[in-house]
Design a protein around this motif. Structure first.
Motif, short mmCIF file in Angstrom:
data_model
loop_
_atom_site.label_atom_id
_atom_site.label_comp_id
_atom_site.label_asym_id
_atom_site.label_seq_id
_atom_site.Cartn_x
_atom_site.Cartn_y
_atom_site.Cartn_z
N PRO A 72 -1.60 -1.13 -0.13
CA PRO A 72 -1.91 -2.03 -1.26
C PRO A 72 -0.71 -2.10 -2.20
O PRO A 72 0.00 -1.12 -2.41
CB PRO A 72 -3.09 -1.35 -1.95
CG PRO A 72 -3.65 -0.39 -0.97
CD PRO A 72 -2.51 0.01 -0.07
N TYR A 73 -0.46 -3.25 -2.74
CA TYR A 73 0.66 -3.48 -3.64
C TYR A 73 0.26 -4.54 -4.64
O TYR A 73 -0.32 -5.56 -4.27
CB TYR A 73 1.87 -3.95 -2.83
CG TYR A 73 3.07 -4.32 -3.65
CD1 TYR A 73 3.85 -3.34 -4.23
CD2 TYR A 73 3.43 -5.64 -3.85
CE1 TYR A 73 4.97 -3.65 -4.98
CE2 TYR A 73 4.55 -5.98 -4.59
CZ TYR A 73 5.31 -4.97 -5.16
OH TYR A 73 6.41 -5.30 -5.91
N SER A 74 0.50 -4.28 -5.89
CA SER A 74 0.17 -5.30 -6.89
C SER A 74 1.28 -5.38 -7.91
O SER A 74 2.07 -4.46 -8.07
CB SER A 74 -1.16 -4.99 -7.58
OG SER A 74 -1.05 -3.80 -8.33
N TYR A 75 1.37 -6.50 -8.55
CA TYR A 75 2.34 -6.77 -9.60
C TYR A 75 1.69 -7.75 -10.55
O TYR A 75 0.63 -8.31 -10.26
CB TYR A 75 3.65 -7.33 -9.00
CG TYR A 75 3.42 -8.49 -8.07
CD1 TYR A 75 3.40 -9.80 -8.54
CD2 TYR A 75 3.18 -8.27 -6.72
CE1 TYR A 75 3.17 -10.86 -7.68
CE2 TYR A 75 2.94 -9.32 -5.87
CZ TYR A 75 2.95 -10.62 -6.35
OH TYR A 75 2.71 -11.66 -5.51
N VAL A 76 2.30 -7.96 -11.69
CA VAL A 76 1.71 -8.85 -12.69
C VAL A 76 1.47 -10.22 -12.06
O VAL A 76 2.38 -10.82 -11.50
CB VAL A 76 2.64 -8.98 -13.92
CG1 VAL A 76 2.07 -9.98 -14.90
CG2 VAL A 76 2.83 -7.63 -14.58
N GLY A 77 0.26 -10.67 -12.11
CA GLY A 77 -0.09 -11.98 -11.57
C GLY A 77 -0.52 -11.96 -10.11
O GLY A 77 -0.90 -12.99 -9.57
N SER A 78 -0.48 -10.79 -9.47
CA SER A 78 -0.84 -10.76 -8.05
C SER A 78 -2.35 -10.85 -7.89
O SER A 78 -3.11 -10.43 -8.75
CB SER A 78 -0.32 -9.50 -7.36
OG SER A 78 -1.12 -8.39 -7.67
N LYS A 79 -2.75 -11.41 -6.77
CA LYS A 79 -4.16 -11.49 -6.43
C LYS A 79 -4.40 -10.73 -5.14
O LYS A 79 -5.33 -10.99 -4.41
CB LYS A 79 -4.56 -12.96 -6.25
CG LYS A 79 -4.32 -13.82 -7.47
CD LYS A 79 -4.57 -15.27 -7.13
CE LYS A 79 -4.08 -16.16 -8.25
NZ LYS A 79 -4.03 -17.57 -7.86
N ALA A 80 -3.47 -9.82 -4.85
CA ALA A 80 -3.50 -9.11 -3.57
C ALA A 80 -4.77 -8.27 -3.44
O ALA A 80 -5.29 -7.75 -4.41
CB ALA A 80 -2.26 -8.23 -3.45
N THR A 81 -5.18 -8.15 -2.21
CA THR A 81 -6.35 -7.33 -1.90
C THR A 81 -6.01 -5.84 -2.08
O THR A 81 -4.86 -5.44 -1.93
CB THR A 81 -6.83 -7.60 -0.46
OG1 THR A 81 -7.92 -6.74 -0.18
CG2 THR A 81 -5.73 -7.35 0.55
N THR A 82 -7.01 -5.06 -2.39
CA THR A 82 -6.79 -3.63 -2.55
C THR A 82 -6.81 -2.92 -1.20
O THR A 82 -6.47 -1.75 -1.10
CB THR A 82 -7.85 -3.00 -3.47
OG1 THR A 82 -9.15 -3.30 -2.95
CG2 THR A 82 -7.71 -3.52 -4.89
N SER A 83 -7.21 -3.63 -0.15
CA SER A 83 -7.20 -3.03 1.19
C SER A 83 -6.66 -4.06 2.19
O SER A 83 -7.42 -4.64 2.96
CB SER A 83 -8.59 -2.55 1.58
OG SER A 83 -9.52 -3.62 1.48
N PRO A 84 -5.34 -4.26 2.16
CA PRO A 84 -4.76 -5.23 3.10
C PRO A 84 -4.86 -4.73 4.54
O PRO A 84 -4.98 -3.52 4.78
CB PRO A 84 -3.30 -5.33 2.66
CG PRO A 84 -3.03 -4.06 1.96
CD PRO A 84 -4.33 -3.63 1.34
#
Length: 128
Positions: A72-84
């Motif tokens: 999992p990878y997130s940054y400001v503005g990301s909508k990434a899943t917590t379990s890719p």
């Protein structure tokens, strides 16, 4: 009345330099400069990656096309899943090569961390 003729003024562009000079920006203190490796991937290794990415549907995120795999990878503005999903088989050789090179460079720059057993940074496989 007659109009007063105006002189035509044509701007002359500045002379073009014979060759462009590029000075890379200074590397901030404590940072290692980027390393560029030409032909990091050969055509044989690249084709499955190109085929996979061409067939992959990317998500739109703030004007960028993004797809996450692995950690999992997130940054400001990301909508990434917590379990890719796991890193796809087609991308694994590329990720392995990058991580191997990263580890070699990391331990070359910080040999004391290798002695302490510190893990080098690794690719998390978020594609943009």
């Amino acid at each position: 009345t007659t109009a007063t003729p105006q002189s035509e003024h044509v701007a002359t562009p500045p002379p073009r330099p014979e060759h462009l000079v590029f000075e890379p920006p200074a590397v901030p203190s404590g940072m290692v400069p980027a390393i560029i490796i030409n032909d990091f991937i050969d055509e044989h290794a690249a084709q499955p990656i190109v085929d996979f990415l061409t067939a992959t549907e990317f998500n739109d995120e703030n004007g960028h096309s993004v797809k996450s795999f692995g950690h999992p990878y997130s940054y400001v503005g990301s909508k990434a899943t917590t379990s890719p999903p796991i890193i796809p088989e087609a991308l694994q050789p590329l990720v392995d090569s990058i991580n191997k090179m990263q580890a070699e460079e990391f331990y070359k720059s910080y040999p004391e961390l290798k002695k302490k057993g510190a893990a080098p940074p690794a690719v998390m496989a978020t594609l943009r």
